[in-house]
Design a protein around this motif. Structure first.
Motif, PDB file in Angstrom:
ATOM      1  N   PHE A  36     -19.868  14.766 -21.171  1.00  0.00           N
ATOM      2  CA  PHE A  36     -18.485  15.207 -20.990  1.00  0.00           C
ATOM      3  C   PHE A  36     -17.588  14.500 -21.999  1.00  0.00           C
ATOM      4  CE2 PHE A  36     -20.814  15.107 -17.028  1.00  0.00           C
ATOM      5  CZ  PHE A  36     -20.614  16.375 -16.511  1.00  0.00           C
ATOM      6  N   SER A  37     -16.518  15.151 -22.391  1.00  0.00           N
ATOM      7  CA  SER A  37     -15.553  14.542 -23.305  1.00  0.00           C
ATOM      8  C   SER A  37     -14.143  14.899 -22.851  1.00  0.00           C
ATOM      9  CB  SER A  37     -15.798  15.006 -24.733  1.00  0.00           C
ATOM     10  OG  SER A  37     -15.860  16.418 -24.810  1.00  0.00           O
ATOM     11  N   LEU A  38     -13.226  14.005 -23.147  1.00  0.00           N
ATOM     12  CA  LEU A  38     -11.846  14.150 -22.699  1.00  0.00           C
ATOM     13  C   LEU A  38     -10.946  13.440 -23.701  1.00  0.00           C
ATOM     14  CD1 LEU A  38      -9.866  14.987 -20.388  1.00  0.00           C
ATOM     15  CD2 LEU A  38     -10.347  12.770 -19.329  1.00  0.00           C
ATOM     16  N   TYR A  91     -17.724  15.674 -31.607  1.00  0.00           N
ATOM     17  CA  TYR A  91     -17.798  16.349 -30.310  1.00  0.00           C
ATOM     18  C   TYR A  91     -16.422  16.922 -29.978  1.00  0.00           C
ATOM     19  CZ  TYR A  91     -16.071  11.686 -29.049  1.00  0.00           C
ATOM     20  OH  TYR A  91     -15.373  10.507 -29.003  1.00  0.00           O
ATOM     21  N   PRO A  92     -16.393  18.063 -29.316  1.00  0.00           N
ATOM     22  CA  PRO A  92     -15.111  18.659 -28.907  1.00  0.00           C
ATOM     23  C   PRO A  92     -14.571  17.936 -27.687  1.00  0.00           C
ATOM     24  CG  PRO A  92     -16.922  19.967 -28.065  1.00  0.00           C
ATOM     25  CD  PRO A  92     -17.549  18.858 -28.865  1.00  0.00           C
ATOM     26  N   PHE A  93     -13.236  17.864 -27.590  1.00  0.00           N
ATOM     27  CA  PHE A  93     -12.664  17.293 -26.364  1.00  0.00           C
ATOM     28  C   PHE A  93     -11.475  18.091 -25.852  1.00  0.00           C
ATOM     29  CE2 PHE A  93     -10.529  14.993 -29.806  1.00  0.00           C
ATOM     30  CZ  PHE A  93      -9.196  14.994 -29.415  1.00  0.00           C
ATOM     31  N   THR A  94     -10.994  19.075 -26.603  1.00  0.00           N
ATOM     32  CA  THR A  94     -10.043  20.056 -26.093  1.00  0.00           C
ATOM     33  C   THR A  94     -10.454  21.407 -26.664  1.00  0.00           C
ATOM     34  OG1 THR A  94      -8.448  19.960 -27.928  1.00  0.00           O
ATOM     35  CG2 THR A  94      -8.183  18.336 -26.164  1.00  0.00           C
ATOM     36  N   ALA A  95      -9.702  22.443 -26.311  1.00  0.00           N
ATOM     37  CA  ALA A  95     -10.018  23.780 -26.807  1.00  0.00           C
ATOM     38  C   ALA A  95      -9.782  23.915 -28.305  1.00  0.00           C
ATOM     39  CB  ALA A  95      -9.196  24.825 -26.056  1.00  0.00           C
ATOM     40  N   GLY A 121      -6.137   6.988 -30.307  1.00  0.00           N
ATOM     41  CA  GLY A 121      -7.530   7.406 -30.210  1.00  0.00           C
ATOM     42  C   GLY A 121      -7.644   8.918 -30.248  1.00  0.00           C
ATOM     43  N   TRP A 122      -8.855   9.416 -30.261  1.00  0.00           N
ATOM     44  CA  TRP A 122      -9.116  10.855 -30.191  1.00  0.00           C
ATOM     45  C   TRP A 122      -9.752  11.147 -28.833  1.00  0.00           C
ATOM     46  CZ3 TRP A 122      -6.915  13.976 -33.659  1.00  0.00           C
ATOM     47  CH2 TRP A 122      -6.490  13.427 -34.862  1.00  0.00           C
ATOM     48  N   GLY A 123     -10.987  11.608 -28.818  1.00  0.00           N
ATOM     49  CA  GLY A 123     -11.631  11.903 -27.546  1.00  0.00           C
ATOM     50  C   GLY A 123     -12.580  10.799 -27.125  1.00  0.00           C
ATOM     51  N   VAL A 124     -12.811  10.683 -25.829  1.00  0.00           N
ATOM     52  CA  VAL A 124     -13.792   9.743 -25.284  1.00  0.00           C
ATOM     53  C   VAL A 124     -14.905  10.543 -24.622  1.00  0.00           C
ATOM     54  CG1 VAL A 124     -12.042   7.973 -24.944  1.00  0.00           C
ATOM     55  CG2 VAL A 124     -12.600   9.523 -23.057  1.00  0.00           C
ATOM     56  N   VAL A 125     -16.067   9.935 -24.520  1.00  0.00           N
ATOM     57  CA  VAL A 125     -17.211  10.605 -23.897  1.00  0.00           C
ATOM     58  C   VAL A 125     -17.687   9.809 -22.690  1.00  0.00           C
ATOM     59  CG1 VAL A 125     -17.971  11.704 -26.044  1.00  0.00           C
ATOM     60  CG2 VAL A 125     -18.860   9.453 -25.443  1.00  0.00           C
ATOM     61  N   PHE A 126     -18.327  10.516 -21.761  1.00  0.00           N
ATOM     62  CA  PHE A 126     -18.914   9.871 -20.595  1.00  0.00           C
ATOM     63  C   PHE A 126     -19.972  10.789 -20.018  1.00  0.00           C
ATOM     64  CE2 PHE A 126     -15.015  12.062 -19.476  1.00  0.00           C
ATOM     65  CZ  PHE A 126     -15.325  12.800 -18.360  1.00  0.00           C
TER      66      PHE A 126
END
Length: 415
Positions: free
Chosen positions: A92-94, A190-194, A41-46
């Protein structure tokens, strides 16, 4: 109780954490078919509602998730031939790998055994477990072994979509629509890291075929999409994980429901039990909330059958409105051509209101906040609300989370 979780995703790992916290005497094993640290996967949102729940159930892992997450302060809508517009809201994304690492580390700290590269093919291989939790995804092998009992029903969406990543870091959650000779194609990013963003591409099947994407492999398909979305990517590439193994990641969304969630000592959780369309970004949240409900159910004194029935009823009741919203959202994207001729502000509002829930004043607020001054004030008000909500979270002080007073919100910050 001896518990085996089949699947080491967010649902399985978080349930293992909560079950151990409820009773350290539980013997809990998580079986994961992938190697440690590997996820596709890539990033998840919440959003805040999940953070509230996470701090209520386990402030330690909640604090780690909160610190690792990125935050965006609004949504941006771009479309060919239209001015850029903005939608109010934050989230938020991670990275999925970061989330799994946090949950796995927490589980191991509590005494959970995690077995990687362990691909269970028969339920008998789970051993003499009192409870077997099937959280092995939407194509669950455990569920399929008793398909007639669980009564899985699958509704296939019309549009084609693909999950990609990019080293272009978007300022905020962005929807981008591009008109091509074959029709409209769009992305959710959406961004999830720098240094990385998730980039989900979606289009009608006619557009997909008309652009030749049906005949391209992963590398060729990414190259074609980079050309189409060049104005949005800042010269950075798109990446499909499947490029290294052949094939491509294009899919049709599969909406999965099950008539029953338990069979003897086996219970479904997360995507094995239900799926919701990615357009509302709730898959990870719902999986982790399943874990919370199941942990609550089995921590009481009821017989297992009664506990599992209570868990299923609680989660189906909570899921119903979200599943309706997800269906309305996915159907809106299947009708994109019906909306693309609208002026920019009306188009972005139609996107925002695709569930059909907003009162008239929301449209007036949307129009008023397209200029810089009112938009900045609204973002500041939302940032203030976020700060106050975070301060009320149970266990926040115990988790040593530093929460500073809101200032003028940045476009992208660490949470």
């Amino acid at each position: 109780m001896r518990i085996t979780c089949i699947g080491g995703g967010p649902a399985g790992l978080y349930f293992a954490v909560l079950a151990k916290l409820a009773d350290p005497a539980h013997e809990i094993t998580v079986l994961e078919r992938n190697p440690a640290g590997v996820t596709y996967g890539w990033g998840v949102v919440f959003w805040d509602d999940l953070l509230d729940d996470l701090f209520r159930y386990d402030p330690v892992s909640a604090e780690r998730i909160s610190r690792a997450a990125c935050r965006w302060d609004e949504y941006e809508v771009r479309a060919t031939g239209k001015a850029v517009t903005h939608l109010a809201g934050y989230g938020f994304s991670l990275g999925r790998r970061d989330l799994l690492d946090i949950l796995a580390a927490r589980a191991v700290e509590l005494g959970v055994e995690i077995r990687y590269r362990d691909e269970l093919t028969e339920l008998t291989e789970a051993g003499a477990a009192d409870l077997v939790v099937a959280c092995d995804g939407a194509r669950s092998r455990v569920r399929d072994q008793h398909a007639e009992h669980f009564g899985a029903e699958i509704e296939v969406g019309r549009n084609k979509y693909i999950w990609l990543g990019t080293s272009h870091v978007f300022d905020t959650f962005t929807f981008g629509f591009e008109q091509t000779p074959a029709g409209w194609i769009w992305y959710h990013a959406y961004p999830f890291t720098a240094d990385t963003s998730t980039f989900i591409v979606e289009c009608a099947p006619e557009t997909w075929a008309g652009l030749g994407l049906d005949s391209l492999d992963a590398k060729q398909g990414c190259a074609r999409l980079q050309e189409i979305f060049a104005a949005h990517l800042g010269g950075q590439p798109l990446v499909d994980h499947r490029a290294e193994v052949g094939g491509t990641g294009w899919l049709n969304y599969r909406r999965l429901t099950n008539q029953r969630w338990d069979h003897g000592n086996v219970v479904l959780m997360g995507d094995a039990a239900h799926t919701t369309h990615f357009a509302i970004g709730s898959g990870t949240k719902l999986a982790m909330q399943d874990a919370m409900a199941l942990a609550d159910a089995v921590s009481g004194d009821d017989d297992l059958a009664v506990a599992l029935e209570r868990y299923e009823h609680r989660r189906k009741t909570a899921l119903a409105p979200l599943q309706r919203a997800a269906k309305a959202s996915s159907e809106w994207f299947e009708r994109v051509p019906d909306y693309v001729d609208l002026p920019a502000k009306q188009f972005s509002y139609a996107l925002s209101n695709r569930r059909g829930e907003y009162p008239t004043w929301r449209y007036l607020l949307h129009v008023a906040t397209q200029s810089a001054g009112p938009r900045t004030l609204l973002r500041w008000a939302l940032s203030t609300r976020r700060w106050h909500r975070a301060r009320r979270r149970p266990g926040l002080a115990a988790a040593s989370t530093a929460v500073s007073r809101p200032r003028e919100p940045a476009r992208l910050t660490a949470s």
